[in-house]
Design a protein around this motif. Sequence first.
Motif, PDB file in Angstrom:
ATOM      1  N   LEU A  60       0.873  -1.173   0.000  1.00 48.64           N
ATOM      2  CA  LEU A  60       0.000   0.000   0.000  1.00 48.64           C
ATOM      3  C   LEU A  60       0.907   1.219   0.000  1.00 48.64           C
ATOM      4  O   LEU A  60       1.732   1.384   0.919  1.00 48.64           O
ATOM      5  N   ASP A  61       0.803   2.007  -1.027  1.00 46.48           N
ATOM      6  CA  ASP A  61       1.643   3.201  -1.161  1.00 46.48           C
ATOM      7  C   ASP A  61       3.129   2.878  -1.031  1.00 46.48           C
ATOM      8  O   ASP A  61       3.887   3.595  -0.374  1.00 46.48           O
ATOM      9  N   GLY A  62       3.537   1.757  -1.632  1.00 46.17           N
ATOM     10  CA  GLY A  62       4.947   1.379  -1.667  1.00 46.17           C
ATOM     11  C   GLY A  62       5.469   0.710  -0.414  1.00 46.17           C
ATOM     12  O   GLY A  62       6.656   0.391  -0.332  1.00 46.17           O
ATOM     13  N   MET A  63       4.594   0.490   0.567  1.00 51.32           N
ATOM     14  CA  MET A  63       5.037  -0.124   1.821  1.00 51.32           C
ATOM     15  C   MET A  63       4.275  -1.417   2.064  1.00 51.32           C
ATOM     16  O   MET A  63       3.102  -1.528   1.699  1.00 51.32           O
ATOM     17  N   LEU A  64       4.966  -2.377   2.705  1.00 55.11           N
ATOM     18  CA  LEU A  64       4.296  -3.624   3.079  1.00 55.11           C
ATOM     19  C   LEU A  64       3.131  -3.297   4.004  1.00 55.11           C
ATOM     20  O   LEU A  64       3.262  -2.502   4.937  1.00 55.11           O
ATOM     21  N   GLU A  65       1.993  -3.953   3.742  1.00 56.31           N
ATOM     22  CA  GLU A  65       0.786  -3.713   4.531  1.00 56.31           C
ATOM     23  C   GLU A  65      -0.017  -5.004   4.579  1.00 56.31           C
ATOM     24  O   GLU A  65      -0.319  -5.595   3.546  1.00 56.31           O
ATOM     25  N   GLY A  66      -0.340  -5.467   5.777  1.00 56.23           N
ATOM     26  CA  GLY A  66      -1.123  -6.686   5.922  1.00 56.23           C
ATOM     27  C   GLY A  66      -0.246  -7.919   6.007  1.00 56.23           C
ATOM     28  O   GLY A  66       0.922  -7.854   6.377  1.00 56.23           O
ATOM     29  N   MET A  67      -0.828  -9.057   5.639  1.00 57.12           N
ATOM     30  CA  MET A  67      -0.145 -10.339   5.820  1.00 57.12           C
ATOM     31  C   MET A  67       0.835 -10.641   4.692  1.00 57.12           C
ATOM     32  O   MET A  67       0.535 -10.440   3.536  1.00 57.12           O
ATOM     33  N   ARG A  68       1.985 -11.168   5.096  1.00 56.10           N
ATOM     34  CA  ARG A  68       2.956 -11.756   4.163  1.00 56.10           C
ATOM     35  C   ARG A  68       3.045 -13.230   4.525  1.00 56.10           C
ATOM     36  O   ARG A  68       3.156 -13.583   5.692  1.00 56.10           O
ATOM     37  N   ARG A  69       3.001 -14.073   3.499  1.00 60.63           N
ATOM     38  CA  ARG A  69       3.147 -15.514   3.708  1.00 60.63           C
ATOM     39  C   ARG A  69       4.365 -15.998   2.933  1.00 60.63           C
ATOM     40  O   ARG A  69       4.544 -15.638   1.774  1.00 60.63           O
ATOM     41  N   ILE A  70       5.145 -16.855   3.580  1.00 59.24           N
ATOM     42  CA  ILE A  70       6.303 -17.482   2.953  1.00 59.24           C
ATOM     43  C   ILE A  70       6.016 -18.979   2.900  1.00 59.24           C
ATOM     44  O   ILE A  70       5.529 -19.561   3.873  1.00 59.24           O
ATOM     45  N   TYR A  71       6.333 -19.604   1.757  1.00 59.10           N
ATOM     46  CA  TYR A  71       5.959 -20.993   1.499  1.00 59.10           C
ATOM     47  C   TYR A  71       7.179 -21.893   1.306  1.00 59.10           C
ATOM     48  O   TYR A  71       8.220 -21.446   0.835  1.00 59.10           O
ATOM     49  N   THR A  72       6.987 -23.173   1.624  1.00 57.47           N
ATOM     50  CA  THR A  72       7.995 -24.191   1.321  1.00 57.47           C
ATOM     51  C   THR A  72       7.889 -24.535  -0.166  1.00 57.47           C
ATOM     52  O   THR A  72       6.868 -24.219  -0.805  1.00 57.47           O
ATOM     53  N   PRO A  73       8.897 -25.218  -0.733  1.00 56.43           N
ATOM     54  CA  PRO A  73       8.781 -25.652  -2.133  1.00 56.43           C
ATOM     55  C   PRO A  73       7.569 -26.561  -2.376  1.00 56.43           C
ATOM     56  O   PRO A  73       7.070 -26.653  -3.485  1.00 56.43           O
TER      57      PRO A  73
END
Length: 181
Positions: free
Chosen positions: A30-43
């Motif tokens: 949002l407006d160039g900044m991380l906002e809300g959830m980030r998820r990182i996944y396994t292969p």
Amino acid sequence: YKVDPETGLKQGVQRQFDPQGRLTMAENYLDGMLEGMRRIYTPEGKVIVEENYKADEFDGDYITYDSTGVISGKGQYLDGAMNRAWYRFYPNGKVKEAVTFVDNSESGPFREWYESGQPKASGAYINGDNEHGNLHLYAESGELERVLNCNEGACTTVWTSDSTGAVPQGVDMTMPDILVK
């Protein structure tokens, strides 16, 4: 995501993929900044990290999972820093430890349990990983084994199971019931 033509800033969901085309991360801008959830996944496509952001800083729940999808850790960020109780879990889902953080530093009460659910240790940290005050240590059976008095990480035994004196007061070692979702 899209780049706002007027501001040049990222807007929306960004997905990253590995060379085989598998999703490795999904995050929102949002407006160039991380906002809300980030998820990182396994292969294999399983979520291993769920972290929340507000205006490009950690904010809210932070949850980690092992490679099988079982929760391995949970805590909360406030004002961009680790604060309040953070938990680590055994693969069977039982709480391994609960540690209080203040501004990214262990500071305050902690409790640990064996995988069986029996108490393992309780005490408090000060200025990081330095025990301070009474430290209660338990045998795997759950019986209190000894108590130490600590001063910024330097500890001296003040009671053992062989002692005839009164046991220094401890904390409630009931394992917390942490609901993840």
